[in-house]
Write a protein that holds these residues in place. Sequence first.
Motif, mmCIF file in Angstrom:
data_model
loop_
_atom_site.group_PDB
_atom_site.id
_atom_site.type_symbol
_atom_site.label_atom_id
_atom_site.label_comp_id
_atom_site.label_asym_id
_atom_site.label_seq_id
_atom_site.Cartn_x
_atom_site.Cartn_y
_atom_site.Cartn_z
ATOM 1 N N HIS A 17 1.197 -1.141 -0.331
ATOM 2 C CA HIS A 17 -0.045 0.443 -0.079
ATOM 3 C C HIS A 17 1.332 1.138 -0.170
ATOM 4 N N VAL A 18 0.938 1.739 -0.995
ATOM 5 C CA VAL A 18 1.751 3.469 -0.950
ATOM 6 C C VAL A 18 0.300 4.104 -0.930
ATOM 7 N N SER A 19 0.883 5.471 -0.045
ATOM 8 C CA SER A 19 -0.132 6.573 -0.494
ATOM 9 C C SER A 19 0.946 7.926 0.250
ATOM 10 N N PRO A 20 1.044 8.758 -0.382
ATOM 11 C CA PRO A 20 0.153 9.418 -1.784
ATOM 12 C C PRO A 20 0.736 8.605 -2.321
ATOM 13 N N VAL A 21 0.143 8.513 -4.074
ATOM 14 C CA VAL A 21 0.548 8.196 -5.048
ATOM 15 C C VAL A 21 2.009 8.575 -5.580
ATOM 16 N N PRO A 22 2.939 7.726 -5.771
ATOM 17 C CA PRO A 22 3.900 7.826 -6.186
ATOM 18 C C PRO A 22 3.680 8.577 -7.625
ATOM 19 N N SER A 23 5.244 9.473 -8.209
ATOM 20 C CA SER A 23 4.630 10.112 -9.948
ATOM 21 C C SER A 23 4.460 8.917 -10.109
ATOM 22 N N THR A 24 5.711 8.380 -10.823
ATOM 23 C CA THR A 24 5.684 7.177 -11.174
ATOM 24 C C THR A 24 5.153 6.231 -11.390
ATOM 25 N N VAL A 25 4.122 6.203 -10.220
ATOM 26 C CA VAL A 25 3.050 4.645 -10.754
ATOM 27 C C VAL A 25 1.879 6.212 -11.545
ATOM 28 N N THR A 26 1.375 7.198 -11.298
ATOM 29 C CA THR A 26 0.545 7.972 -11.979
ATOM 30 C C THR A 26 1.236 7.896 -13.196
ATOM 31 N N ARG A 27 2.635 8.303 -13.622
ATOM 32 C CA ARG A 27 3.056 8.397 -15.023
ATOM 33 C C ARG A 27 2.857 7.198 -16.077
ATOM 34 N N PHE A 28 3.132 5.763 -15.865
ATOM 35 C CA PHE A 28 3.133 4.232 -15.756
ATOM 36 C C PHE A 28 1.247 4.507 -16.185
ATOM 37 N N VAL A 29 0.519 4.558 -14.952
ATOM 38 C CA VAL A 29 -0.837 5.126 -15.597
ATOM 39 C C VAL A 29 -1.349 5.622 -16.702
ATOM 40 N N GLU A 30 -0.681 6.670 -16.739
ATOM 41 C CA GLU A 30 -1.536 7.704 -18.122
ATOM 42 C C GLU A 30 -0.650 6.932 -19.200
ATOM 43 N N ASP A 31 1.022 6.917 -19.392
ATOM 44 C CA ASP A 31 1.112 5.673 -20.298
ATOM 45 C C ASP A 31 0.089 4.777 -20.761
ATOM 46 N N LEU A 32 0.063 4.015 -19.926
ATOM 47 C CA LEU A 32 -0.672 3.158 -20.411
ATOM 48 C C LEU A 32 -2.313 3.360 -21.345
ATOM 49 N N GLU A 33 -2.538 4.065 -20.126
ATOM 50 C CA GLU A 33 -4.442 4.817 -21.122
ATOM 51 C C GLU A 33 -3.631 5.365 -22.283
ATOM 52 N N ALA A 34 -2.784 6.373 -22.454
ATOM 53 C CA ALA A 34 -2.225 6.302 -23.575
ATOM 54 C C ALA A 34 -1.656 5.458 -24.848
ATOM 55 N N ALA A 35 -1.806 3.994 -24.465
ATOM 56 C CA ALA A 35 -1.055 3.617 -25.343
ATOM 57 C C ALA A 35 -2.537 2.423 -25.877
#
Length: 85
Positions: free
Chosen positions: A41-59
Amino acid sequence: HPTLHAKCYVFDDEAALLGSANVTARGLGYAAEGNTEALLHVSPVPSTVTRFVEDLEAASLVPTSDLRAEFDKAAAEMRRQLALL
């Protein structure tokens, strides 16, 4: 680990769960015979995780009937190739 099948669950950009657990009774340890899993469990969400999800959604691709037909064709070819082994 080469066989780790990791998951990333993000909740409203406030918290994330990272690990191997599926969101099932067995995966989360609620079943009589649960799986052995790792979950962080991580909080707040690390920026690397946010970028990973954004990149995944974009692809990601929008599922269409044509894409499904292409997938079915590739799966049939894989089954055919496996039958030759």
